[in-house]
Design a protein around this motif. Structure first.
Motif, PDB file in Angstrom:
ATOM      1  N   PHE A 196      -0.002  -8.940   5.945  1.00 32.21           N
ATOM      2  CA  PHE A 196       1.174  -8.214   5.466  1.00 32.21           C
ATOM      3  C   PHE A 196       1.719  -7.215   6.486  1.00 32.21           C
ATOM      4  O   PHE A 196       2.832  -6.727   6.337  1.00 32.21           O
ATOM      5  CB  PHE A 196       0.850  -7.483   4.161  1.00 32.21           C
ATOM      6  CG  PHE A 196       0.966  -8.340   2.929  1.00 32.21           C
ATOM      7  CD1 PHE A 196       1.064  -9.720   3.020  1.00 32.21           C
ATOM      8  CD2 PHE A 196       0.980  -7.764   1.668  1.00 32.21           C
ATOM      9  CE1 PHE A 196       1.174 -10.507   1.890  1.00 32.21           C
ATOM     10  CE2 PHE A 196       1.091  -8.548   0.516  1.00 32.21           C
ATOM     11  CZ  PHE A 196       1.184  -9.915   0.635  1.00 32.21           C
ATOM     12  N   ALA A 197       0.944  -6.916   7.533  1.00 31.65           N
ATOM     13  CA  ALA A 197       1.430  -5.985   8.554  1.00 31.65           C
ATOM     14  C   ALA A 197       2.493  -6.622   9.439  1.00 31.65           C
ATOM     15  O   ALA A 197       3.154  -5.930  10.215  1.00 31.65           O
ATOM     16  CB  ALA A 197       0.273  -5.474   9.403  1.00 31.65           C
ATOM     17  N   GLY A 198       2.643  -7.953   9.347  1.00 31.71           N
ATOM     18  CA  GLY A 198       3.716  -8.624  10.066  1.00 31.71           C
ATOM     19  C   GLY A 198       3.299  -9.343  11.330  1.00 31.71           C
ATOM     20  O   GLY A 198       4.152  -9.760  12.112  1.00 31.71           O
ATOM     21  N   LEU A 245       0.803   0.898   4.048  1.00 27.84           N
ATOM     22  CA  LEU A 245      -0.020  -0.296   3.869  1.00 27.84           C
ATOM     23  C   LEU A 245      -1.495  -0.004   4.092  1.00 27.84           C
ATOM     24  O   LEU A 245      -2.359  -0.597   3.435  1.00 27.84           O
ATOM     25  CB  LEU A 245       0.461  -1.382   4.836  1.00 27.84           C
ATOM     26  CG  LEU A 245      -0.177  -2.765   4.759  1.00 27.84           C
ATOM     27  CD1 LEU A 245       0.173  -3.456   3.445  1.00 27.84           C
ATOM     28  CD2 LEU A 245       0.279  -3.617   5.935  1.00 27.84           C
ATOM     29  N   VAL A 246      -1.809   0.921   4.997  1.00 30.59           N
ATOM     30  CA  VAL A 246      -3.210   1.143   5.377  1.00 30.59           C
ATOM     31  C   VAL A 246      -3.792   2.464   4.892  1.00 30.59           C
ATOM     32  O   VAL A 246      -4.976   2.725   5.118  1.00 30.59           O
ATOM     33  CB  VAL A 246      -3.368   1.060   6.916  1.00 30.59           C
ATOM     34  CG1 VAL A 246      -2.951  -0.312   7.418  1.00 30.59           C
ATOM     35  CG2 VAL A 246      -2.583   2.147   7.629  1.00 30.59           C
ATOM     36  N   ARG A 287      -8.841  -2.657   1.841  1.00 33.37           N
ATOM     37  CA  ARG A 287      -8.101  -3.470   2.808  1.00 33.37           C
ATOM     38  C   ARG A 287      -6.597  -3.466   2.526  1.00 33.37           C
ATOM     39  O   ARG A 287      -6.212  -3.561   1.363  1.00 33.37           O
ATOM     40  CB  ARG A 287      -8.581  -4.928   2.783  1.00 33.37           C
ATOM     41  CG  ARG A 287      -9.866  -5.228   3.446  1.00 33.37           C
ATOM     42  CD  ARG A 287     -10.023  -6.749   3.626  1.00 33.37           C
ATOM     43  NE  ARG A 287      -9.024  -7.275   4.555  1.00 33.37           N
ATOM     44  CZ  ARG A 287      -8.096  -8.180   4.215  1.00 33.37           C
ATOM     45  NH1 ARG A 287      -8.018  -8.663   2.982  1.00 33.37           N
ATOM     46  NH2 ARG A 287      -7.230  -8.618   5.110  1.00 33.37           N
ATOM     47  N   PRO A 288      -5.827  -3.427   3.643  1.00 34.40           N
ATOM     48  CA  PRO A 288      -6.238  -3.179   5.027  1.00 34.40           C
ATOM     49  C   PRO A 288      -6.401  -1.684   5.281  1.00 34.40           C
ATOM     50  O   PRO A 288      -5.715  -0.871   4.657  1.00 34.40           O
ATOM     51  CB  PRO A 288      -5.070  -3.742   5.834  1.00 34.40           C
ATOM     52  CG  PRO A 288      -3.877  -3.516   4.946  1.00 34.40           C
ATOM     53  CD  PRO A 288      -4.382  -3.715   3.538  1.00 34.40           C
ATOM     54  N   CYS A 289      -7.305  -1.352   6.183  1.00 45.83           N
ATOM     55  CA  CYS A 289      -7.513   0.057   6.517  1.00 45.83           C
ATOM     56  C   CYS A 289      -6.944   0.397   7.882  1.00 45.83           C
ATOM     57  O   CYS A 289      -6.940   1.553   8.295  1.00 45.83           O
ATOM     58  CB  CYS A 289      -8.997   0.408   6.460  1.00 45.83           C
ATOM     59  SG  CYS A 289      -9.991  -0.450   7.701  1.00 45.83           S
ATOM     60  N   LYS A 311      -2.333   3.307  -1.665  1.00 50.34           N
ATOM     61  CA  LYS A 311      -1.983   2.201  -0.776  1.00 50.34           C
ATOM     62  C   LYS A 311      -0.875   1.357  -1.402  1.00 50.34           C
ATOM     63  O   LYS A 311      -0.900   1.055  -2.588  1.00 50.34           O
ATOM     64  CB  LYS A 311      -3.228   1.339  -0.526  1.00 50.34           C
ATOM     65  CG  LYS A 311      -3.027   0.198   0.456  1.00 50.34           C
ATOM     66  CD  LYS A 311      -4.262  -0.679   0.549  1.00 50.34           C
ATOM     67  CE  LYS A 311      -5.480   0.069   0.997  1.00 50.34           C
ATOM     68  NZ  LYS A 311      -5.351   0.547   2.402  1.00 50.34           N
ATOM     69  N   GLU A 312       0.095   0.959  -0.597  1.00 53.47           N
ATOM     70  CA  GLU A 312       1.183   0.089  -1.038  1.00 53.47           C
ATOM     71  C   GLU A 312       1.052  -1.252  -0.330  1.00 53.47           C
ATOM     72  O   GLU A 312       1.427  -1.390   0.831  1.00 53.47           O
ATOM     73  CB  GLU A 312       2.538   0.736  -0.737  1.00 53.47           C
ATOM     74  CG  GLU A 312       2.777   2.033  -1.508  1.00 53.47           C
ATOM     75  CD  GLU A 312       4.118   2.658  -1.181  1.00 53.47           C
ATOM     76  OE1 GLU A 312       4.939   1.988  -0.504  1.00 53.47           O
ATOM     77  OE2 GLU A 312       4.350   3.809  -1.593  1.00 53.47           O
ATOM     78  N   LEU A 313       0.475  -2.240  -1.016  1.00 51.07           N
ATOM     79  CA  LEU A 313       0.238  -3.550  -0.426  1.00 51.07           C
ATOM     80  C   LEU A 313       1.533  -4.364  -0.470  1.00 51.07           C
ATOM     81  O   LEU A 313       1.695  -5.282  -1.272  1.00 51.07           O
ATOM     82  CB  LEU A 313      -0.894  -4.269  -1.151  1.00 51.07           C
ATOM     83  CG  LEU A 313      -1.524  -5.459  -0.408  1.00 51.07           C
ATOM     84  CD1 LEU A 313      -2.132  -5.003   0.908  1.00 51.07           C
ATOM     85  CD2 LEU A 313      -2.580  -6.125  -1.275  1.00 51.07           C
TER      86      LEU A 313
END
Length: 342
Positions: free
Chosen positions: A285-287, A119-120, A306-308, A125-127
């Motif tokens: 999306f990180a939960g 994600l970051v 984003r997100p980094c 990156k996989e959003l």
């Protein structure tokens, strides 16, 4: 059955255990639950069902091999049959391993590090939205034989907190709309620029119906909050003025909370208050979205970087924190007005 739940820090992550543990306790009243955490977290669990107990520990006194062994011996003597490690750090790993070796059934959280890393990452990156912390906590209890469907509204049920707990700073008044603003966080990548905060306060206080409460910690945060409270009418700085139970009670009387991706988002969520959540380097999306909060109330910029960071603690790849500097007070006001029905 006696269940030990371990979650030692951080504040927001401990707060996120509340909806799940509360639901677990109500679904399994025969289960005797003890939550092990840092002492100042106790108010988060004080209004739970009678089968939930809180045990605070001083991490400094229980550090190192000898300290952890002494803590284990103390806990083991309390006759726990199950151990849920909701933290999965060195201390909790040592404790749960000692319990496991003594014949106690244990389970621990899967933090989903691989998905969060994707994600970051800067390239490729996989959003993709990750499972929430609530679902990860619930999965631990399921592995111990207690599947739980979180059903939670507020630590105060359908009511609000005791107004006497914050009477030293404010008294509810008919016709006022109470708005919380928590512009700070532990890391630079989650702090709203001061110019944006000032413009937001100017817009909010232009309406005589609004009373604004500033939430934050000490040091530079307190100085900034006191300065804003002095400069704008109907703005109150709460830094250092209330204990946690008082802050929770006051938050329950808010019409809306504006918060970064920080503990205040979760505190408002635990008392059933809608949150306009503001995201910079991190992402929902990180939960880590607050319990019961809506993506419709988020404020964030769509940037390819984003997100980094999962926690907002990494330096900005661009060097300009565009994810925060590009946020406008008007964007936040629009979300506030939608919630207030303006």
């Amino acid at each position: 059955m006696k269940l030990l739940v371990i979650r030692l820090s951080a504040f927001g992550d401990v707060a996120m255990t509340v909806p799940v543990i509360d639901s677990l306790a109500r679904q399994y009243p025969q289960l005797d639950i003890t939550v092990l955490s840092r002492p100042f977290m106790a108010p988060l669990f004080s209004l739970m069902p009678a089968n939930v107990h809180f045990q605070g520990i001083d991490l400094a006194q229980n550090d190192g091999p000898s300290g952890l062994l002494a803590l284990f011996r103390q806990l083991h003597g309390e006759g726990f049959n199950l151990v849920a490690d909701l933290h999965d750090v060195l201390r909790s790993k040592v404790l749960r391993t000692l319990f496991f070796l003594s014949g106690v059934k244990t389970a621990h959280i899967d933090k989903g590090r691989r998905g969060k890393k994707a994600l970051v990452r800067q390239h490729g990156k996989e959003l993709v939205e990750q499972p929430t912390s609530f679902s990860r906590y619930a999965a631990v209890f399921a592995r111990l034989g207690y599947p739980v469907k979180p059903a939670f509204h507020s630590i105060y049920g359908q009511g609000k907190g005791d107004a006497s707990l914050f009477a030293s700073v404010a008294v509810p008044a008919c016709g006022e709309q109470w708005i919380g603003v928590a512009p700070f966080a532990a890391h630079r990548g989650k702090i709203l620029p001061q110019a944006t905060v000032e413009e937001l306060l100017r817009r909010l206080t232009a309406d005589n119906r609004h009373r604004v409460f500033l939430f934050g910690g000490g040091g530079q945060e307190r100085a900034a909050m006191e300065q804003w409270a002095a400069a704008y009418p109907r703005v109150v700085s709460l830094s250092g003025k209330l204990k946690l139970d008082g802050e929770l009670a006051l938050i329950s009387h808010l019409n809306v909370m504006v918060s970064m991706d920080s503990a205040n988002m979760h505190l408002a969520s635990l008392v059933g208050v809608p949150v306009v959540s503001v995201w910079g380097a991190t992402h929902p999306f990180a939960g880590f979205m607050g319990w019961g909060q809506s993506m419709d109330n988020t404020v964030q910029l769509d940037l390819p970087c984003r997100p980094c960071s999962i926690f907002g603690n990494k330096p900005c790849l661009r060097g300009d924190y565009a994810c925060l500097e590009g946020l406008k007070a008007e964007m936040i006001m629009n979300k506030i007005n939608l919630i207030l029905g303006v």
